[in-house]
Design a protein around this motif. Structure first.
Motif, PDB file in Angstrom:
ATOM      1  N   LYS A  23      16.352  51.951 -18.760  1.00 23.85           N
ATOM      2  CA  LYS A  23      16.097  52.181 -17.419  1.00 23.85           C
ATOM      3  C   LYS A  23      14.357  52.139 -17.249  1.00 23.85           C
ATOM      4  CE  LYS A  23      20.278  55.118 -17.273  1.00 23.85           C
ATOM      5  NZ  LYS A  23      20.860  56.612 -17.428  1.00 23.85           N
ATOM      6  N   LYS A  54      14.909  57.148 -10.788  1.00 15.84           N
ATOM      7  CA  LYS A  54      15.490  58.694 -11.148  1.00 15.84           C
ATOM      8  C   LYS A  54      14.432  59.197 -12.346  1.00 15.84           C
ATOM      9  CE  LYS A  54      17.818  58.350 -14.902  1.00 15.84           C
ATOM     10  NZ  LYS A  54      17.660  58.885 -16.152  1.00 15.84           N
ATOM     11  N   ASP A 105      22.808  59.723 -10.983  1.00 12.96           N
ATOM     12  CA  ASP A 105      21.605  59.798 -12.261  1.00 12.96           C
ATOM     13  C   ASP A 105      20.536  60.844 -11.805  1.00 12.96           C
ATOM     14  OD1 ASP A 105      21.251  59.374 -14.816  1.00 12.96           O
ATOM     15  OD2 ASP A 105      20.762  57.215 -14.741  1.00 12.96           O
ATOM     16  N   SER A 113      17.455  66.559 -20.027  1.00 13.90           N
ATOM     17  CA  SER A 113      16.905  65.055 -19.770  1.00 13.90           C
ATOM     18  C   SER A 113      15.272  65.086 -20.400  1.00 13.90           C
ATOM     19  CB  SER A 113      16.666  64.968 -18.328  1.00 13.90           C
ATOM     20  OG  SER A 113      15.635  64.019 -17.994  1.00 13.90           O
ATOM     21  N   ARG A 114      15.302  64.168 -20.991  1.00 12.45           N
ATOM     22  CA  ARG A 114      13.601  64.188 -21.709  1.00 12.45           C
ATOM     23  C   ARG A 114      12.571  63.770 -20.577  1.00 12.45           C
ATOM     24  NH1 ARG A 114      15.782  59.299 -25.427  1.00 12.45           N
ATOM     25  NH2 ARG A 114      16.571  58.724 -23.423  1.00 12.45           N
ATOM     26  N   ASN A 115      13.151  63.278 -19.456  1.00 12.54           N
ATOM     27  CA  ASN A 115      11.963  63.022 -18.333  1.00 12.54           C
ATOM     28  C   ASN A 115      11.917  64.515 -17.859  1.00 12.54           C
ATOM     29  OD1 ASN A 115      11.304  60.282 -18.021  1.00 12.54           O
ATOM     30  ND2 ASN A 115      13.515  60.090 -18.432  1.00 12.54           N
TER      31      ASN A 115
HETATM   32  O1  LIG Z   1      19.262  58.451 -18.534  1.00 12.09           O
HETATM   33  C1  LIG Z   1      19.861  59.388 -19.030  1.00 12.09           C
HETATM   34  C2  LIG Z   1      20.976  59.977 -18.500  1.00 12.09           C
HETATM   35  O2  LIG Z   1      21.768  59.168 -17.711  1.00 12.09           O
HETATM   36  C3  LIG Z   1      18.859  60.257 -19.955  1.00 12.09           C
HETATM   37  O3  LIG Z   1      18.016  60.623 -19.375  1.00 12.09           O
HETATM   38  P1  LIG Z   1      16.499  61.241 -20.186  1.00 12.09           P
HETATM   39  O4  LIG Z   1      15.847  59.649 -20.773  1.00 12.09           O
HETATM   40  O5  LIG Z   1      15.655  61.581 -19.094  1.00 12.09           O
HETATM   41  O6  LIG Z   1      16.857  61.917 -21.373  1.00 12.09           O
END
Ligand SMILES: O=C(CO)COP(=O)(O)O
Ligand SMILES: NC(=O)C1=CN([C@@H]2O[C@H](COP(=O)(O)OP(=O)(O)OC[C@H]3O[C@@H](n4cnc5c(N)ncnc54)[C@H](OP(=O)(O)O)[C@@H]3O)[C@@H](O)[C@H]2O)C=CC1
Length: 332
Positions: A114, A197, A250, A260-262
């Motif tokens: 992504k 996103k 998402d 979520s890492r973001n």
């Molecule tokens: O794309 C993701 C969930 O759909 C994972 O999100 P993160 O990369 O922010 O952890």
């Protein structure tokens, strides 16, 4: 390879990249009864996966399915009917370039990354098409944390390819009881949602880290979606794609969860804590997203605020002030 034999029970699967998502997707493919080759670039990681049957660094406490064969041999993982590319968006081109000589003509190449390539502003399937013109690109995206998927929790994603029939066949080949796959031919729509996103999830994390409250958080998600929708529309994406799993779905997941890492990166920035040492794709995509938006004359103030914070041009508080200072306008 014809679309028809993508569905063949003998269809073989290779997964390129043994991080959290690649490992989870290898297990997903194994659930369909197929043998899966899982490629990791480091020999010591392959040894660990082979001996422990666990990816301790990226996906701890999940057993690697018996029919997943870890390998450091790129040719072994590439020489399959379905090849899933699960490396960071900024590494996709170099990995694809290495892969090219090993890929079967007509093989289905599924991008699971992504993001937007920083130097070219290309989406992942565009990168794949350029580097491996003999392949048939597709994208898999949607609200799906690797650990949820690997634990067998119910998940739904979208697979898009330029041919709807191709996307349908891929979905049929990889779906299982708890991993639902919808199909689409809106490739750009699916990829824009996944890239945008992540940037918006950083904004949501910053707001949470600054303690701005749940009401601000909800407003931020709604206005983030307005930005995502505007950019998607400029790319010709369909509204149902943007409001679907890979867009709104998402965004809700990642902008609403510390998992979520973001979001976690944004939260650390907002609360002044050390930044987590994890892959947060939004940090690499923010600038490209804004460049694409500028090319299409699309206003993206939240993405712009995130980019200003990430590049050190604004403090989190200043970025919030700038957003709140914007002129009042009609909601669209
Ligand atoms: O794309 C993701 C969930 O759909 C994972 O999100 P993160 O990369 O922010 O952890
Ligand atoms: N995790 C998730 O829940 C989801 C992730 N995604 C997307 O999937 C993509 C991959 O994420 P994820 O698996 O989570 O990331 P991780 O950080 O868990 O793993 C990244 C993997 O990519 C490998 N890698 C990094 N750079 C290169 C390179 N230049 N060449 C070869 N391999 C490389 C790493 O290998 P090494 O260990 O050797 O560095 C590692 O195996 C991202 O675009 C992400 O947005 C999509 C949906 C869900």
């Amino acid at each position: 390879m014809t679309v028809k034999n993508v569905l063949d029970s003998a269809t073989t699967v290779g997964v390129i990249g043994a991080g959290a998502w690649g490992t989870a997707l290898a297990n997903v493919a194994a659930r369909t009864g197929r043998s899966v080759a899982l490629w990791a670039r480091r020999a010591e990681q392959v040894a660990e996966l082979t001996n422990l049957r666990e990816n301790r660094r990226y996906l701890a406490d999940i057993r690697l399915a018996d029919t997943v064969a870890p390998t450091a041999d790129l040719a072994r993982a590439a020489d399959n009917d379905l090849v899933l590319l699960v490396v960071p968006a900024q590494s996709l081109r170099s990995v694809a370039a290495e892969l090219r000589v090993h890929v079967r003509g007509g093989a289905t190449l599924i991008s699971c990354a992504k993001g937007i390539e920083r130097d070219t502003l290309m989406l992942p399937t565009q990168v794949l098409a350029e580097e491996i013109p003999e392949g048939r690109p597709a994208v898999l995206s949607g609200p799906s944390f690797a650990s949820d998927v690997a634990s067998g929790l119910p998940t739904a994603v979208t697979v898009a390819a330029s041919s709807l029939e191709h996307a349908r066949c891929i979905g049929a080949a990889l779906a299982s009881a708890t991993f639902r796959i919808y199909h689409s031919d809106d490739v750009a729509g699916v990829e824009i949602g996944g890239a945008a996103k992540n940037v918006m999830a950083i904004a949501a994390g910053i707001a949470a880290g600054r303690g701005l409250g749940a009401s601000a958080g909800a407003a931020l998600v709604a206005r983030s979606f307005a930005e995502l929708r505007r950019l998607g529309k400029a790319f010709g994406a369909r509204p149902e794609t943007l409001m679907g799993l890979s867009g709104l779905g998402d965004l809700i997941l990642t902008a609403g969860s510390p998992q979520s890492r973001n979001f976690a990166l944004g939260h650390a920035i907002g609360s002044g804590l050390p930044l987590p040492d994890v892959l947060a794709e939004g940090a690499f995509t923010a600038r490209g997203l804004l460049a694409l938006a500028a090319q299409h004359n699309v206003d993206m103030p939240i993405a712009s605020a995130v980019e200003a914070v990430l590049s050190g041009r604004a403090s989190p508080d200043h970025a919030v002030e700038l957003l709140l200072d914007r002129p009042l306008r009609a909601e669209n």
